[in-house]
Design a protein around this motif. Structure first.
Motif, PDB file in Angstrom:
ATOM      1  N   VAL A  37       0.859  -1.184   0.000  1.00 43.63           N
ATOM      2  CA  VAL A  37       0.000   0.000   0.000  1.00 43.63           C
ATOM      3  C   VAL A  37       0.895   1.234   0.000  1.00 43.63           C
ATOM      4  O   VAL A  37       1.805   1.347   0.821  1.00 43.63           O
ATOM      5  CB  VAL A  37      -0.937   0.020   1.240  1.00 43.63           C
ATOM      6  CG1 VAL A  37      -1.814   1.258   1.239  1.00 43.63           C
ATOM      7  CG2 VAL A  37      -1.778  -1.245   1.292  1.00 43.63           C
ATOM      8  N   SER A  38       0.639   2.145  -0.949  1.00 39.74           N
ATOM      9  CA  SER A  38       1.417   3.386  -1.006  1.00 39.74           C
ATOM     10  C   SER A  38       0.623   4.515  -0.369  1.00 39.74           C
ATOM     11  O   SER A  38      -0.615   4.534  -0.411  1.00 39.74           O
ATOM     12  CB  SER A  38       1.788   3.719  -2.454  1.00 39.74           C
ATOM     13  OG  SER A  38       0.631   3.905  -3.233  1.00 39.74           O
ATOM     14  N   TYR A  39       1.352   5.461   0.221  1.00 37.31           N
ATOM     15  CA  TYR A  39       0.745   6.597   0.893  1.00 37.31           C
ATOM     16  C   TYR A  39       1.432   7.880   0.445  1.00 37.31           C
ATOM     17  O   TYR A  39       2.612   7.876   0.102  1.00 37.31           O
ATOM     18  CB  TYR A  39       0.902   6.473   2.414  1.00 37.31           C
ATOM     19  CG  TYR A  39       0.239   5.265   3.015  1.00 37.31           C
ATOM     20  CD1 TYR A  39      -1.095   5.308   3.415  1.00 37.31           C
ATOM     21  CD2 TYR A  39       0.942   4.088   3.195  1.00 37.31           C
ATOM     22  CE1 TYR A  39      -1.709   4.204   3.969  1.00 37.31           C
ATOM     23  CE2 TYR A  39       0.329   2.969   3.749  1.00 37.31           C
ATOM     24  CZ  TYR A  39      -0.994   3.036   4.145  1.00 37.31           C
ATOM     25  OH  TYR A  39      -1.582   1.940   4.684  1.00 37.31           O
ATOM     26  N   ASN A  40       0.675   8.965   0.484  1.00 36.01           N
ATOM     27  CA  ASN A  40       1.230  10.293   0.256  1.00 36.01           C
ATOM     28  C   ASN A  40       0.520  11.221   1.227  1.00 36.01           C
ATOM     29  O   ASN A  40      -0.705  11.340   1.193  1.00 36.01           O
ATOM     30  CB  ASN A  40       1.015  10.752  -1.185  1.00 36.01           C
ATOM     31  CG  ASN A  40       1.788  12.018  -1.503  1.00 36.01           C
ATOM     32  OD1 ASN A  40       2.479  12.571  -0.646  1.00 36.01           O
ATOM     33  ND2 ASN A  40       1.685  12.471  -2.731  1.00 36.01           N
ATOM     34  N   GLY A  41       1.294  11.829   2.105  1.00 37.55           N
ATOM     35  CA  GLY A  41       0.695  12.687   3.121  1.00 37.55           C
ATOM     36  C   GLY A  41      -0.203  11.930   4.073  1.00 37.55           C
ATOM     37  O   GLY A  41      -1.169  12.483   4.590  1.00 37.55           O
TER      38      GLY A  41
END
Length: 127
Positions: A37-41
């Motif tokens: 799972v990728s996250y940004n902020g």
């Protein structure tokens, strides 16, 4: 980025530019589902999952090559390297494919019960 093995988090690791956009994990093999799972902020921006095939895998080679051997390194396996079906061992199986004398395409298809067929194509060229 966060990695999950069968729904259990293996932790979050940074995968930004100062980490060459890479997060490395080395989990022990376990059958089931592996999800990145990728996250940004702090907000999820993407998700990708892989499922293991717990049954036999079937391999088919067509075109400008042939299957020379198939195996999994299982020390107790009773199979033959000439077989086109093999059970994985700790999630691994290896195929040895030999190119023929002529240029062309080798198509390798792998199937397992309950999974979509996966294909690899190789270009054979004379040098």
């Amino acid at each position: 980025m966060e990695l999950f093995l069968n729904g259990r988090s293996l932790g979050r690791k940074p995968a930004r530019e100062n980490h060459d956009f890479t997060a490395t994990y080395e989990p022990a093999y376990e059958p089931g589902e592996l999800t990145a799972v990728s996250y940004n902020g702090g907000k999820e921006t993407g998700r990708f999952s892989l499922l293991t095939a717990e049954e036999e895998l079937h391999l088919c080679v067509k075109g400008a090559g042939r299957l020379e051997g198939l195996g999994s390194a299982d020390p107790q396996s009773l199979g033959s390297y000439d077989d086109t079906e093999w059970e994985t061992y700790d999630g691994y199986m290896m195929a040895v494919v030999r190119a023929g004398e002529e240029e062309g395409i080798i198509r390798i298809a792998v199937t397992a019960e309950g999974c979509e067929e996966q294909c690899v194509t190789l270009q054979v060229r004379k040098y």
